[in-house]
Design a protein around this motif. Structure first.
Motif, PDB file in Angstrom:
ATOM      1  N   SER B 449      41.857 -22.652  21.140  1.00 36.00           N
ATOM      2  CA  SER B 449      41.381 -23.909  21.723  1.00 36.00           C
ATOM      3  C   SER B 449      41.227 -23.819  23.236  1.00 36.00           C
ATOM      4  O   SER B 449      40.409 -24.520  23.821  1.00 36.00           O
ATOM      5  N   ASP B 450      42.000 -22.976  23.918  1.00 29.20           N
ATOM      6  CA  ASP B 450      41.828 -22.886  25.378  1.00 29.20           C
ATOM      7  C   ASP B 450      40.734 -21.888  25.750  1.00 29.20           C
ATOM      8  O   ASP B 450      40.489 -21.628  26.918  1.00 29.20           O
ATOM      9  N   GLY B 451      40.129 -21.290  24.722  1.00 29.98           N
ATOM     10  CA  GLY B 451      39.001 -20.409  25.007  1.00 29.98           C
ATOM     11  C   GLY B 451      39.391 -18.968  25.288  1.00 29.98           C
ATOM     12  O   GLY B 451      38.555 -18.132  25.579  1.00 29.98           O
ATOM     13  N   ASP B 548      43.795 -16.232  40.461  1.00 29.01           N
ATOM     14  CA  ASP B 548      44.348 -17.498  40.934  1.00 29.01           C
ATOM     15  C   ASP B 548      45.239 -17.251  42.141  1.00 29.01           C
ATOM     16  O   ASP B 548      45.287 -18.039  43.079  1.00 29.01           O
ATOM     17  N   LEU B 549      45.945 -16.138  42.110  1.00 27.58           N
ATOM     18  CA  LEU B 549      46.810 -15.785  43.235  1.00 27.58           C
ATOM     19  C   LEU B 549      46.564 -14.332  43.582  1.00 27.58           C
ATOM     20  O   LEU B 549      46.610 -13.473  42.701  1.00 27.58           O
ATOM     21  N   ASP B 550      46.282 -14.085  44.818  1.00 28.19           N
ATOM     22  CA  ASP B 550      46.197 -12.699  45.260  1.00 28.19           C
ATOM     23  C   ASP B 550      46.408 -12.646  46.762  1.00 28.19           C
ATOM     24  O   ASP B 550      46.603 -13.671  47.400  1.00 28.19           O
ATOM     25  N   ARG B 551      46.415 -11.420  47.271  1.00 29.03           N
ATOM     26  CA  ARG B 551      46.658 -11.271  48.695  1.00 29.03           C
ATOM     27  C   ARG B 551      45.321 -11.393  49.402  1.00 29.03           C
ATOM     28  O   ARG B 551      44.370 -10.687  49.076  1.00 29.03           O
ATOM     29  N   GLU B 552      45.270 -12.293  50.333  1.00 31.92           N
ATOM     30  CA  GLU B 552      43.993 -12.585  50.966  1.00 31.92           C
ATOM     31  C   GLU B 552      43.554 -11.437  51.857  1.00 31.92           C
ATOM     32  O   GLU B 552      44.374 -10.772  52.474  1.00 31.92           O
ATOM     33  N   GLN B 591      57.467 -14.482  41.052  1.00 30.68           N
ATOM     34  CA  GLN B 591      58.212 -14.760  39.818  1.00 30.68           C
ATOM     35  C   GLN B 591      57.420 -15.621  38.856  1.00 30.68           C
ATOM     36  O   GLN B 591      57.945 -16.097  37.859  1.00 30.68           O
ATOM     37  N   ARG B 592      56.161 -15.890  39.212  1.00 31.68           N
ATOM     38  CA  ARG B 592      55.348 -16.666  38.276  1.00 31.68           C
ATOM     39  C   ARG B 592      54.129 -15.837  37.872  1.00 31.68           C
ATOM     40  O   ARG B 592      53.714 -14.930  38.580  1.00 31.68           O
ATOM     41  N   THR B 593      53.587 -16.152  36.713  1.00 25.86           N
ATOM     42  CA  THR B 593      52.444 -15.411  36.210  1.00 25.86           C
ATOM     43  C   THR B 593      51.274 -15.520  37.182  1.00 25.86           C
ATOM     44  O   THR B 593      50.969 -16.603  37.671  1.00 25.86           O
ATOM     45  N   GLN B 594      50.655 -14.406  37.483  1.00 29.47           N
ATOM     46  CA  GLN B 594      49.439 -14.413  38.299  1.00 29.47           C
ATOM     47  C   GLN B 594      48.308 -13.884  37.427  1.00 29.47           C
ATOM     48  O   GLN B 594      48.501 -12.970  36.636  1.00 29.47           O
ATOM     49  N   THR B 595      47.163 -14.490  37.582  1.00 24.43           N
ATOM     50  CA  THR B 595      46.085 -14.261  36.616  1.00 24.43           C
ATOM     51  C   THR B 595      44.779 -13.929  37.318  1.00 24.43           C
ATOM     52  O   THR B 595      44.451 -14.535  38.341  1.00 24.43           O
ATOM     53  N   GLU B 638      43.472 -20.941  34.335  1.00 21.98           N
ATOM     54  CA  GLU B 638      43.171 -22.211  33.678  1.00 21.98           C
ATOM     55  C   GLU B 638      42.561 -21.925  32.312  1.00 21.98           C
ATOM     56  O   GLU B 638      42.081 -20.813  32.049  1.00 21.98           O
ATOM     57  N   ALA B 639      42.545 -22.955  31.458  1.00 18.54           N
ATOM     58  CA  ALA B 639      41.873 -22.816  30.178  1.00 18.54           C
ATOM     59  C   ALA B 639      40.406 -22.483  30.411  1.00 18.54           C
ATOM     60  O   ALA B 639      39.782 -23.007  31.325  1.00 18.54           O
ATOM     61  N   ALA B 640      39.859 -21.586  29.579  1.00 18.10           N
ATOM     62  CA  ALA B 640      38.425 -21.286  29.697  1.00 18.10           C
ATOM     63  C   ALA B 640      37.611 -22.455  29.147  1.00 18.10           C
ATOM     64  O   ALA B 640      36.540 -22.767  29.654  1.00 18.10           O
ATOM     65  N   PHE B 641      38.144 -23.049  28.083  1.00 13.38           N
ATOM     66  CA  PHE B 641      37.482 -24.227  27.516  1.00 13.38           C
ATOM     67  C   PHE B 641      38.243 -25.473  27.975  1.00 13.38           C
ATOM     68  O   PHE B 641      39.392 -25.675  27.595  1.00 13.38           O
TER      69      PHE B 641
END
Lengths: 480, 1054
Positions: B449-451, B548-552, B591-595, B638-641
């Motif tokens: 459902s989230d794609g 979503d999170l990376d080193r700029e 300590q959190r998921t990075q995607t 985020e959800a793809a769908f």
């Protein structure tokens, strides 16, 4: 208690209206309101000054033009001839001069003397030394007063400009143009009283930014702020009618706004209404007069050639100088021309040539033109930057320098054909007659009939002054 | 007698109006008590105006402060003749050079040396000396004389006396009008002065006033006229916070750019969100102050508290080449001391940078001791790499330190944009998928459902023996990373088209971090291949990648779209986990998921039996999960769908077709209108934003010391410890340890601090009544102005404090009072006797502030975009080339040509060195410095702005279109009435009606003559012209709306 004089005046106006109202009855009110131009509005000076009819002494200068060579032109390649520095070219710079002193980009670098990269000549009866970069200014040397002993406290552009303009490095202080406009008002009825123009030479060194806070009214009411004329698009923001609205339609809306505002006055005691009506009229006059001012097609070819204008209104320094003269003629109190690109850290030989070439002829032409029109005697011209440049080389250029620099003055009650103050043999420090930025401001105010000590504005409980809290001195020796 | 001219000038220059005030003084208002009477007046007038009892605070201190204290005051270094007049001890003492004389002898002017020097005729002896240019008027002299006669009693400065709740006065008259204690204080003074209060304003006037004051927006059409209901509704609306934020953003010197030199962009919009949210949620104001000064130091600081601490980072900073770090650190410190003084205490602390304060008991040591509180604020003196190796990584770096946060506003905006992008495609209806294609997509959605379909790893190979283990869909790597270690993961694919691939870096259950590098970081450089049934590998082309999170890498530095360059995953270094240590935080992000998502060049159809191969050229991650989605441009993390997507997919026709299109057609082939949304979606960075915050350091590079004459190069002064202002009580502070910023914050809102509550309430009063109770808003010190209603100010301050610093409570009290509800600008008598409304016998008419003039026009034009609160700054219209004199980098300004254009003004991009002309012309401050007050000028540029700024032309058109659509068949008169109602909340009178009818007809005739003019006029701005309207008619009505938007009444709240 802190009142805007503008507000104060509008109260008086209102009181006056009330009196006449009482005396003449409702008819008078109706007829005032019914005219397309409010009677009150037209009878007033557009730019009253708080010192109107109350100057501290007779003024020598009625208007001021500041030719700001932004970026810090080298005194060593303009007006301060240093043969000893030429002799020392390439040698280590004596530490006795520099120990413990503030440097900008030369921090921690080896310091080497750089001789002037151009020749100097003496000009005119006065025998003033002027570098080969400025032959046109050389020609009018007998009209110039060169101060070679300027100092400032700020070594970086942004604060140095702020200091040169406002006498303070704290933001939110009024610029000198705003001070003059506040004190003296202006003669023009349909132009801003303080105008700013900006240019940069083609092919010059990557120029330093110039901030609009340099012409801010700071803690003075915003009507005293400088108005920047743009080199492209509308000269003044929002001066052009919207698309599809011609001048007569615009006049209709302005008339109607004024009528309805005047009508509102019948049921409301709001002193701002009066002022608002006057401002709409002023706005319309500006809309008509600014295009007339900036349309320079009536200037003769001789004039264009004298200034070196290649194309009218191209935003070049030369074109701006000509436009500035037209503004001065029309009663603008203070005009400021920023000419960018003097920050010659590198390639001073090349870039000084570019910068000087773009400034020299037009600056000299402006002074000559004012003179031939009989305006130079009561127009103070100030030519100079926010600081000077080091006698030590930095790569192929020179770094910022605050211990000594030169500026040129002309007209407006300043002795012509003189040089004031001296630097040491290397042009590093002042050895005679230091002139601080506050001294320069005090002198400018003095020439305009203002005693700096008595010219202040309450801000945050203090008497804010252009000349700061210290006691500067008027440079009497240069007064004619 | 002094030179009369000189005296007049001093008064004029000080902005003090003398002419006309003698009338008021006869009637005994405050004016004369404050300003003194004019020069040269007769002795009778002086006597007539003389108060029965002369008091130090009300009468003498203002005179002494202005004319005596600079030589006979607090600053010992400039004290003349060793005489000080600011304390009774000093004044009553024997003179140093003449022990037989005393400065002041209570009750005996003849024996008082000071008095003798004031009245002498000898210019050599006269005080103040003529060279001081501040001669005393006869009235001032008489006051001083009478004060000495009456015993020369000193009083502590009013603002430094502890705040005590005064008794609410009993009234002889008008008790029936009293709605709350505010009225009792105001009416009491009116009784004393023999002035009547004004009746309540007309309901329609009050309705407009309340909405504009509380929300900055006009009342909604047809809404209630009941004041109590309006107050409740307005204060509950989110617009309340947007309105209340504006003056606080002036105080906090909030801006989008750094202010010095190149004036590059800085990133701090979440701070503005925080301010708006705090007003809306009615955060206790003491907490609000604490969080801004020391949110980072609070125990278990929340994300919001860290964001609030951005206050300490809003000083101007520089990136200029050749600037010296130490010099600028000192400039920044001085700014903070001034800001603390002006924002919270109402003290001009800045005066003590170079010397002891002349007028208030603030020493130079106080100045630097206050600065010392901020020594722990991590900052760079100069943000460049020209000079001195300032541990800075060059001009491509941001204004570190920053914090990576996820503001609600940005997420809301992201979701809105994703919905709008889909709607845009649905609206176009260009796609025509086959039934099978739709069915396949729906089948995938039914399963995932989230794609996202997580892929099962089949085989994992690592070079150099990195230990690994497959757990569910994740591959878990352990051990020290080997440099250049290659990893190859083979995964089973889901049976569907692939539009994009996702890598999730999950925290290791044991180490708790996402990576195996120091600090728990990772680097990943993936390549993707399709492996067919024969084992043949072909590379998958990637079109776009974003995490979503990376080193700029590569800060935009102020380029309009500069930051878009680094939205993509760094092509050289690969995907590196956030944050960039030492430059941004929080470290806990590891300590959190990075995607990350990797978007395919085009949708890929899978040959049967094929597998996905992921080769990682570098891999220092702990735990990876890989997924596929048919969506071509999903958002990382985020959800793809989205929900809207799933609903669209389920609905046959244009909706499902558009959903399919997002999975089938790469954006280059989609319409430009869609791609604009996609750009904005990417700009949202999955809802993560960087914001300036305070980060504490233990060892400052340049600890605070007293700088002799403020000279930053002079290290001879002593080092100082953080200390609060010495002349104020500080009982609640710990004595046994070094004080911190949090202690400073606590002291500012401590019960014993007499200044803060008074200062905040004085400003709030001005916001709603037009004048302060003490009208020098930024100076409650000796050079400020004694309050006209000291008891009221103290009552408000104590009520504020005792209610738990409840801001909404105080706002409610003020706007609910009769004092607030009084009519304005209706009384001729008051114009004469109290032109500055210091008695508050009426409400003060006031021009709207810059932001609200624009907001109001957009609101009546139905253009205002209020779809979410907060969020990144927007670029509204501005004259072309306005930034042409900026450099490093050179900048062009491109206004947002989408719905951001019409957001509320509080969100407008604030460029310090070139403030938007449309705001600057209406007195908005550049926010270079803390600004406790805005001046109100009335200048021609305001007329030019309202007449010609495209936003007002566009709003006029919107306003006209709105009324024409609402009233298609009505006559002109009805339409004019409607316009009046919407804009001014009232009906036009007969003159107005007749004039405007006539004017409207004239406009119609004008445009009939030249319909091209109508077309051109209607084309101004980006808002669409409603279809099917008669253009001449619309243009003529737009001209009429434009007339109304230009009225003085429109920009004034009565």
């Amino acid at each position: 208690m802190h009142l805007d004089p503008e507000h104060a005046m509008s109260i008086n106006r209102r009181t006056f209206l009330h009196k006449s109202f009482a005396g003449l009855g409702g008819m008078a009110m109706a007829s005032i309101a019914g005219r397309s131009m409010g009677a009150v509005a037209t009878n007033e000076k557009a730019w009253p000054g708080v010192l109107d009819n109350a100057l501290h002494h007779a003024p020598k200068a009625k208007r001021v033009i500041h030719l700001c060579m932004a970026g810090g032109p080298s005194h060593l390649e303009s007006f301060d001839y240093k043969p000893e520095l030429a002799r020392m070219d390439g040698q280590q710079f004596p530490e006795s001069f520099t120990a413990g002193q503030q440097l900008a980009q030369l921090q921690g670098k080896q310091l080497v003397a750089r001789g002037p990269v151009t020749g100097f000549k003496q000009y005119g009866d006065s025998g003033l030394w002027v570098s080969d970069y400025f032959p046109h200014l050389g020609e009018i040397a007998d009209d110039l007063c060169i101060i070679k002993s300027m100092t400032t406290t700020q070594i970086n552009h942004d604060p140095a400009h702020a200091f040169m303009n406002t006498g303070s490095i704290i933001k939110g202080r009024p610029s000198m143009g705003s001070w003059l406009l506040y004190g003296l008002g202006a003669e023009t009825e349909n132009l801003p009283g303080y105008v700013v123009l900006i240019s940069k030479p083609p092919g010059g060194r990557n120029p330093q930014p110039v901030s609009s806070r340099q012409w801010s009214a700071g803690f003075l009411p915003s009507k005293y702020q400088g108005v920047q004329f743009q080199s492209k698009g509308n000269a003044v923001h929002f001066i052009g009618n919207p698309e599809g609205i011609c001048q007569s339609t615009q006049r209709q809306i302005i008339d109607e706004v004024k009528y309805l505002n005047a009508h509102k006055r019948q049921s409301t005691f709001d002193p701002e209404l009066e002022t608002r009506i006057a401002q709409y009229e002023m706005a319309f006059r500006m809309q008509s007069s600014v295009p007339q001012l900036t349309d320079m097609s009536g200037e003769s070819q001789d004039t264009l050639d004298m200034y070196g204008v290649e194309q009218l209104g191209d935003g070049s320094y030369a074109s701006n100088c000509l436009l500035a003269r037209r503004m001065l003629e029309q009663g603008v109190r203070f005009v400021q021309l920023y000419h960018r690109g003097w920050d010659h850290h590198g390639g001073i030989k090349k870039y000084m040539e570019v910068s000087a070439k773009s400034s020299d002829q037009a600056s000299a032409a402006l002074i000559k033109d004012l003179k031939q029109r009989g305006m130079l005697e009561d127009t103070l011209v100030i030519w100079g930057g926010e600081f000077g440049r080091t006698p030590m080389g930095q790569g192929s250029g020179r770094d910022h320098h605050i211990n000594a620099f030169s500026i040129a003055l002309a007209g407006g009650g300043v002795k012509p054909g003189i040089s004031y103050g001296k630097t040491d043999e290397l042009g590093y420090g002042v050895v005679e007659n230091e002139c601080t930025v506050h001294d320069l401001h005090a002198t400018m105010l003095h020439l305009c009939g203002i005693d700096f000590a008595r010219f202040s504005y309450k801000f945050q409980g203090l008497d804010g002054r252009l000349t700061g809290v210290e006691h500067p001195h008027v440079v009497k020796d240069i007064l004619s | 007698m002094s030179h009369p001219l000189a005296h007049r000038l001093t008064l004029a220059a000080a902005g003090i109006l003398v002419i006309g005030l003698c009338d008021c003084s006869k009637k005994g208002t405050d004016i004369v008590e404050i300003t003194g009477a004019k020069d040269g007046e007769s002795a009778t007038i002086v006597e007539e105006n003389m108060p029965d009892v002369v008091t130090f605070n009300a009468h003498i201190r203002p005179i002494f402060s202005d004319t005596c204290f600079s030589c006979h005051g607090f600053d010992a270094n400039t004290r003349e003749a060793n005489l000080r007049l600011d304390t009774p001890e000093g004044a009553y003492a024997a003179l140093a050079d003449n022990p037989n004389m005393k400065g002041i002898v209570p009750g005996d002017p003849d024996q008082s040396a000071a008095w003798q020097r004031i009245i002498t005729d000898d210019p050599d002896d006269l005080m103040p000396p003529p060279s001081f240019h501040k001669p005393l008027s006869d009235y001032q002299k008489r006051l001083i004389g009478k004060w000495i006669e009456q015993g020369a009693q000193y009083q502590e400065h009013w603002a430094y006396i502890p705040i005590e709740r005064p008794e609410v006065p009993k009234l002889e008259k008008h008790a029936d009008l009293v709605r709350n204690p505010i009225d009792a204080f105001i009416f009491r003074k009116l009784e004393q002065k023999g002035v009547e209060p004004s009746p309540q304003a007309q309901p329609e006037v009050l309705r407009r006033r309340l909405w504009l004051d509380l929300t900055g927006l006009p009342p909604a059409s047809g809404s209630t006229h009941n004041p109590s209901e309006i107050i409740a509704k307005a204060m509950a609306s989110e617009a309340y916070g947007e309105r209340m934020a504006v003056p606080w953003l002036d105080v906090a010197r909030f801006a989008d750019t750094v202010g010095y030199h190149g004036d590059q962009n800085q990133r701090i919009f979440p701070f503005r969100d925080y301010i708006i949210d705090s007003f809306n949620s009615n955060k206790p104001f003491d907490q609000f102050i604490r969080e801004q000064l020391a949110g980072d130091l609070m125990p278990n600081a929340t994300e919001e508290q860290h964001i609030a601490s951005g206050f300490n980072r809003l000083n101007l900073v520089t990136r200029e080449g050749g600037a010296q770090s130490k010099e600028y650190f000192k400039k920044y410190a001085a700014d903070r001391v001034r800001a603390v003084g002006a924002a919270f205490l109402g003290q001009t602390t800045g005066c003590a940078e170079c010397h002891d304060h002349k007028f208030d008991p603030i020493s130079q040591k106080d100045f630097y001791s206050l600065a010392a509180f901020f020594d722990d604020v991590q900052q760079w003196g100069v943000y460049n790499n020209y000079v001195g190796g300032t541990k800075y990584n060059g001009n491509n770096d941001a204004y570190t330190p920053e914090r990576i946060v996820r503001p609600d506003s940005l997420l809301e905006r992201l979701n809105l944009l994703r919905d709008q992008a889909l709607q845009e495609l649905i609206g176009r209806g260009a796609a025509t998928p086959s039934k099978e294609q739709l069915a396949q997509l729906r089948a995938f959605a039914a399963k995932h459902s989230d794609g996202w379909a997580p892929l099962m790893p089949l085989e994992v190979q690592t070079e150099k023996g990195t230990a690994h283990q497959i757990t569910g869909h994740a591959t878990h790597f352990t051990g020290t990373p080997n440099k250049g270690s290659q990893t190859r993961i083979e995964l089973a694919l889901a049976d569907a088209h692939i539009g994009s691939l996702r890598i999730e870096a999950l925290p290791d259950p044991k180490t708790g971090t996402v990576g195996r590098e120091s600090g728990g970081h990772f680097t990943l450089k993936p390549k993707f291949f399709l492996q067919d049934a024969d084992g043949k590998q072909s590379p998958i082309a990637i079109r776009w990648s974003q995490a979503d999170l990376d080193r700029e890498y590569g800060f935009g530095g102020g380029m309009e779209h500069g930051e878009r360059n680094n939205l993509q995953i760094n092509p050289k270094a690969g995907w590196q986990s956030a944050p960039k240590s030492g430059y941004e935080g929080p470290e806990s992000l590891t300590q959190r998921t990075q995607t990350a998502v990797y978007c395919l060049k085009e949708s890929l159809k899978l040959p049967r039996g094929s597998k996905l191969v992921v080769e990682l050229e570098a891999n220092t991650a702990s735990n990876l999960r890989i997924s596929q989605s048919p969506m071509l441009d999903p958002v990382a993390g985020e959800a793809a769908f989205t929900q809207a997507f799933r609903q669209a997919l389920a609905k046959d026709g244009k909706s499902a077709n558009a959903a399919w299109q997002l999975c089938a057609t790469p954006p280059e082939q989609l319409p430009e209108s869609y791609r604009k949304f996609l750009d904005q979606i990417r700009d949202c960075r999955s809802g993560w934003a960087r914001t300036l915050v305070t980060v504490k350091i233990d060892k400052p590079e340049f600890p605070s010391r007293i700088l002799p004459r403020g000279d930053w190069q002079d290290d001879s002064g002593e080092l100082v410890e953080p200390t609060v202002l010495g002349f104020l009580p500080s009982d609640s502070l710990p004595k046994d340890r070094k004080l911190t910023r949090l202690d400073l914050a606590n002291w500012i809102v401590a019960k014993e601090n007499p200044l803060t509550a008074r200062h905040i309430m004085n400003r709030l009063w001005k916001q709603f009544m037009g004048r302060g109770i003490s009208n020098v808003l930024d100076d409650l010190g000796g050079q400020g102005e004694p309050p006209t209603h000291p008891e009221l100010l103290d009552w408000l301050a104590s009520e504020f404090r005792d209610s738990g610093w409840n801001m909404k409570h105080m706002v409610q009290l003020i706007v609910d009072s009769h004092t607030y509800r009084q009519a304005s600008a209706q009384r001729e008598d008051l114009a004469e006797i109290d032109p500055y409304n210091r008695l508050f016998a009426q409400q003060g008419a006031r021009r709207l502030q810059a932001e609200f003039i624009r907001d109001q026009a957009l609101a009546v034009g139905e253009l205002l975009n209020r779809s979410y609160v907060g969020g990144p700054s927007v670029r509204i219209y501005q004259p072309e080339n306005y930034y042409s004199n900026l450099n490093f980098p050179v900048r062009a300004y491109s206004p947002h040509m989408d719905d951001r254009q019409h957001r509320r003004s509080v969100y407008a991009h604030w460029q310090r060195t070139f403030l938007l002309p449309t705001f600057a012309n209406f007195d908005a401050p550049a926010r270079d410095e803390c600004a406790a007050d805005r001046l109100q000028a009335n200048i021609p540029q305001q007329a030019l702005t309202l007449l010609n700024d495209p936003v007002y032309v566009e709003a006029s058109r919107g306003f006209a279109a709105r009324v024409l659509q609402e009233l298609p068949d009505a006559n002109a008169e009805t339409r004019i009435e409607r316009m009046f109602e919407l804009l001014l909340s009232r009906a036009p009178d007969s003159t107005e009606r007749a004039r405007i009818l006539d004017y409207q007809a004239k406009q119609q005739a004008n445009f009939l003559k030249g319909t091209a003019d109508a077309d051109a006029f209607l084309a101004v701005g980006i808002a669409k012209v409603p279809e099917g309207m008669n253009k001449v008619e619309l243009a003529a009505w737009a001209q009429t709306a434009r007339l109304l938007l230009n009225l003085h009444e429109t920009i004034t709240r009565y």
